[in-house]
Write an enzyme that holds these catalytic residues in place. Structure first.
Site, short mmCIF file in Angstrom:
data_model
loop_
_atom_site.label_atom_id
_atom_site.label_comp_id
_atom_site.label_asym_id
_atom_site.label_seq_id
_atom_site.Cartn_x
_atom_site.Cartn_y
_atom_site.Cartn_z
N ASP A 18 73.45 19.94 88.20
CA ASP A 18 73.12 20.98 89.17
C ASP A 18 73.81 22.31 88.91
O ASP A 18 73.55 23.29 89.60
CB ASP A 18 73.48 20.52 90.59
CG ASP A 18 72.71 19.27 90.98
OD1 ASP A 18 71.61 19.08 90.47
OD2 ASP A 18 73.24 18.49 91.78
N CYS A 417 86.72 26.53 90.45
CA CYS A 417 85.62 26.14 89.56
C CYS A 417 84.58 27.25 89.50
O CYS A 417 84.06 27.67 90.54
CB CYS A 417 84.97 24.85 90.05
SG CYS A 417 83.64 24.29 88.98
N ASP A 461 49.69 46.60 67.32
CA ASP A 461 48.69 46.46 66.28
C ASP A 461 47.35 46.75 66.95
O ASP A 461 47.20 46.51 68.15
CB ASP A 461 48.72 45.04 65.72
CG ASP A 461 47.62 44.78 64.71
OD1 ASP A 461 47.30 45.70 63.95
OD2 ASP A 461 47.07 43.67 64.71
N ASP A 658 48.54 40.06 66.92
CA ASP A 658 47.63 38.98 67.33
C ASP A 658 48.18 37.61 66.99
O ASP A 658 47.48 36.61 67.09
CB ASP A 658 46.25 39.18 66.71
CG ASP A 658 46.26 39.09 65.19
OD1 ASP A 658 47.34 38.85 64.63
OD2 ASP A 658 45.20 39.27 64.58
#
Length: 766
Positions: A18, A417, A461, A658
């Site tokens: 978690d 922590c 492009d 592409d």
């Protein structure tokens, strides 16, 4: 990845991770084992992947270690079916990887700006975490249950009952004093202490469990039993909240997996029967009825219907598709019955590849995340040192009361922590990746998101990116006694077998005109200039006007005509034999409908757009002028590469191609983006992919990246701000143990919930 003969790559799903420290806990534990290497942990994907030499360490040993740390572990099912699959035998999840993808293209056209090739820019593996283990964790069976049905939920209820009983006993029999709370604290902290001891044995002394255990027992010694018991309860509550928040962050990936139906209607020799979708093989035919989801990537062999691709690409409008068209697993058939030939197995369909991309993206960590990782490695030990000084210095140096400063030191331990800080970045990244994937915007990790957020220039492009990539013949001019049919026959012969967009335009025109393609052989690409082949026994060329002029294939009059075509935004090619011009063929590739809007959106974002194309200047000017863009024309691949280098000196550059050509430029750019509807190329090359072929999605990608970075900065501020405030207030005695534990778990929950807001972020909204 290729592994030695005695080694295999193994995958597990590890539940209960978690926060960022959870990944480190598992990594450090299994990484110490002999025969284990290349350990990779995915926090949001709950994935453990490593290379294993079973002659030295067995899979059961790894599973035992992970379980001893308080996590659930099971062999990982593959692809889009992983959440629906039964737990597989671990042996089946250990395998060698040696995949090579080669994409070869026949030839090149300078006039189209396409220099075909392929390069891969895969994210590099990187360690994550911060050197401190996680909290109390659950079992794989807990997934999908209500919070009070999970292991963490039961711990909360248990500690709540203990605390309640202690208060009742104190109220009924005050003479017992603090003993009921002492008992409640010891019983409640026992499972936490057990995990702290396991981590300590594995060489990890600075864990939230160990700090929690020291703080609780220390509080008992200074006669703060009631508060110690309350802290144990709040710790358990925080664990549940963290688990719920982390689970929601993972729901996006799980939702993708659930898009693919679990069964399919397989048709064999006219007989239809229901089979598991995961069992489908390439070449089989499936029946897809109206309202059904397509069970596999495939090609329609019979039927025409509207297909809703929104589950895969995010495109909201159904597209009419018929025989020969591609469909994706998870898409919805809206109108008529379709027969679909399977082209990809379950583990290799588009959704499975998207899921793998999102999961693997955790390996490409953002620079911000790497900095926080380095910072947090010394944060917890530093807090422990500060806590020790707070406990010792005032009593020894200034004759202050021990119980006051021990209490304040214990409070400091509880906020030591850095879980909230460490999860602040990966939680935001995971949410952004998931949100983007639902809209067909794929980015390969935090490093790509951070780079995209700082982009100041976008290089496009032209063909297949700003335009549809499907040019059509608009004009045919013949020279001398050459007929139009002869011209098309020769040109089609040269282009036969090619998949280049201009070649397809010529071949389609010949087919529509009923012109037979002349026999040809020995086709050879003239890089950046055109193609030559032996057609009907003699050499023939289809080339750029400039090259044709230099080689006797075009006269001055022809050059003038070609220039006129190019001024109109058309691409002209010369067709000729040895010293004999045959004619000109003009083609036009129309800009995408949303291209102009996309450029306008980029300008609003402060991003400059420019076209880099191998096409001639006049054609490029016609396209760029209509879109309101700058352009650079007549560019060879090395020219595009140099252009990207030059642009990079003035800020971040995103290159859009592409997915097949311009590999050097895509690699050189800060972010290389491939456009293509779910093709292998679009998903596996460059740093990001746009699945919907919408140019406006480029601006959406930039918005999503910037939104993610804003979210990350908010999370870091929340995490560090809360820690800083409670560090000061704890030392001054303004806050106690129970508020200190809330500062730890509360901050983790807050940053996770803030990250979840990205799941609702709409990058298409300007």
């Amino acid at each position: 990845m290729t592994t030695p003969k005695n080694e295999a790559t193994c995958d597990w799903t590890v539940s209960g991770m978690d926060c960022g420290s959870c990944a480190t806990k598992v990594r450090n534990a299994v990484g110490r084992l002999p025969g284990v290497s290349n350990v990779e942990i995915g926090l949001m994907s709950e994935r453990l992947r490593l290379t294993l030499d079973e002659a030295k360490t067995g899979r059961d040993k790894i599973e035992k270690i992970v379980k001893s740390l308080g996590y659930g572990i099971e062999a990982r099912a593959s692809g889009a079916q992983k959440d629906a699959a039964e737990p597989a035998d671990a042996a089946k999840e250990c395998h060698d990887h040696d995949h090579d993808h080669d994409h070869d293209h026949d030839h090149d056209h300078d006039h189209a700006g396409h220099d075909h090739g392929k390069d891969s820019k895969a994210p590099r593996r990187a360690d994550s975490g911060h050197g401190s283990p996680g909290h109390v964790h659950d079992d794989p069976a807990d997934r999908g249950k209500r919070w009070f049905q999970t292991g963490k939920g039961k711990l909360v209820i248990f500690t709540a009952v203990l605390l309640g009983l202690a208060w009742m006993v104190e109220f009924v029999t005050p003479a017992l004093g603090s003993w009921p709370f002492i008992a409640a604290c010891i019983i409640g902290v026992a499972p936490v202490a057990k995990r702290a001891f396991v981590a300590l044995r594995l060489g990890q002394p600075f864990t939230i469990e160990s700090l929690m255990t020291v703080a609780a027992i220390g509080a008992l010694f200074i006669d703060a039993a009631e508060e110690a018991a309350l802290v144990v309860f709040l710790f358990a509550v925080g664990e549940v909240l963290e688990g719920v928040a982390a689970g929601k962050a993972r729901d996006g990936i799980r939702a993708l997996a659930n898009l693919v139906p679990k069964t399919a209607q397989l048709e064999v020799n006219g007989v239809v029967r229901e089979v598991p979708a995961a069992s489908l093989e390439v070449g089989q035919t499936v029946l897809v009825r109206p309202g059904d989801r397509v069970p596999a990537d495939g090609e329609i062999s019979e039927g025409t219907s509207g297909v809703d691709d929104s589950p895969v690409t995010g495109e909201s409008v159904p597209v009419t598709k018929g025989p020969g068209d591609t469909v994706f697993a998870g898409s919805i058939n809206t109108e008529a019955v379709l027969r679909v030939t399977v082209t990809k197995t379950a583990e290799d369909n588009t959704i499975a590849r998207i899921i793998r991309l999102v999961e693997d993206a955790e390996e490409a960590r953002a620079p911000t995340e790497r900095f926080i990782d380095r910072f947090s490695r010394w944060y917890m030990p530093a807090i422990v040192v500060v806590a020790a000084l707070v406990v010792l210095v005032p009593p020894l140096g200034f004759a202050q009361p021990w119980d006051t400063w021990v209490y304040r030191g214990l409070a400091l331990l509880l906020i030591g922590c850095p879980c909230a800080l460490v999860i602040s970045v990966p939680a935001s990244i995971a949410s952004a990746l998931s949100s983007g994937a639902r809209r067909g915007l794929l980015m390969k990790g935090g490093a790509v998101i951070e780079a995209a957020a700082s982009v100041q220039q976008v290089a496009f492009d032209k063909t297949g990116t700003l335009t549809h990539g499907r040019p059509a013949v608009t004009d045919i001019i013949t020279f001398g006694d050459t007929s139009e049919a002869e011209l098309l026959g020769v040109a089609a012969g040269v282009e036969a077998g090619s998949s280049h967009p201009l070649a397809m335009a010529i071949l389609n025109k010949a087919e529509d005109a009923g012109v037979a393609v002349l026999p040809s052989k020995g086709a050879k690409a003239l890089v950046g200039k055109g193609v030559v082949a032996e057609v009907a026994g003699a050499s023939a060329w289809v080339a750029s006007p400039r090259y044709a002029l230099e080689n006797g294939g075009l006269d001055d009059k022809g050059v003038t005509q070609a220039a006129a075509f190019e001024t109109e935004g058309k691409t002209a090619v010369a067709v000729y034999r040895e010293n004999k011009p045959l004619g000109l063929i003009a083609m036009r590739d129309e800009p995408r409908a949303d291209a102009r809007d996309a450029v306008a959106q980029l300008k609003k974002l402060g991003v400059t757009a420019v076209i880099l194309t191998g096409d001639n200047a006049r054609t490029a000017a016609a396209i760029a002028g209509g879109l309101g863009m700058e352009f650079r024309a007549d560019m060879m691949p090395e020219d595009k590469l140099n252009a990207i280098k030059d642009m990079s000196e003035h800020g971040g550059v995103m290159m859009i191609g592409d997915g097949i050509n311009d590999a050097p430029a895509l690699k050189q750019a800060s972010v290389g983006v491939a456009m293509g509807s779910g093709t292998d190329v679009a998903l596996e090359t460059a740093d990001a992919a746009i699945l919907r072929d919408k140019v406006t999605d480029i601006a959406a990608t930039v918005r999503l990246a910037r939104g993610a970075m804003v979210n990350i900065r908010q999370n870091v501020t929340i995490a560090l701000g809360l820690k800083a405030v409670f560090l000061v207030t704890s030392v001054l005695g303004l806050t106690g143990l129970w508020l200190a534990i809330l500062a730890d778990t509360g901050a983790t929950v807050l940053v996770t919930l803030n990250a979840l807001r990205l799941l609702r972020f709409n990058p298409e909204r300007e």
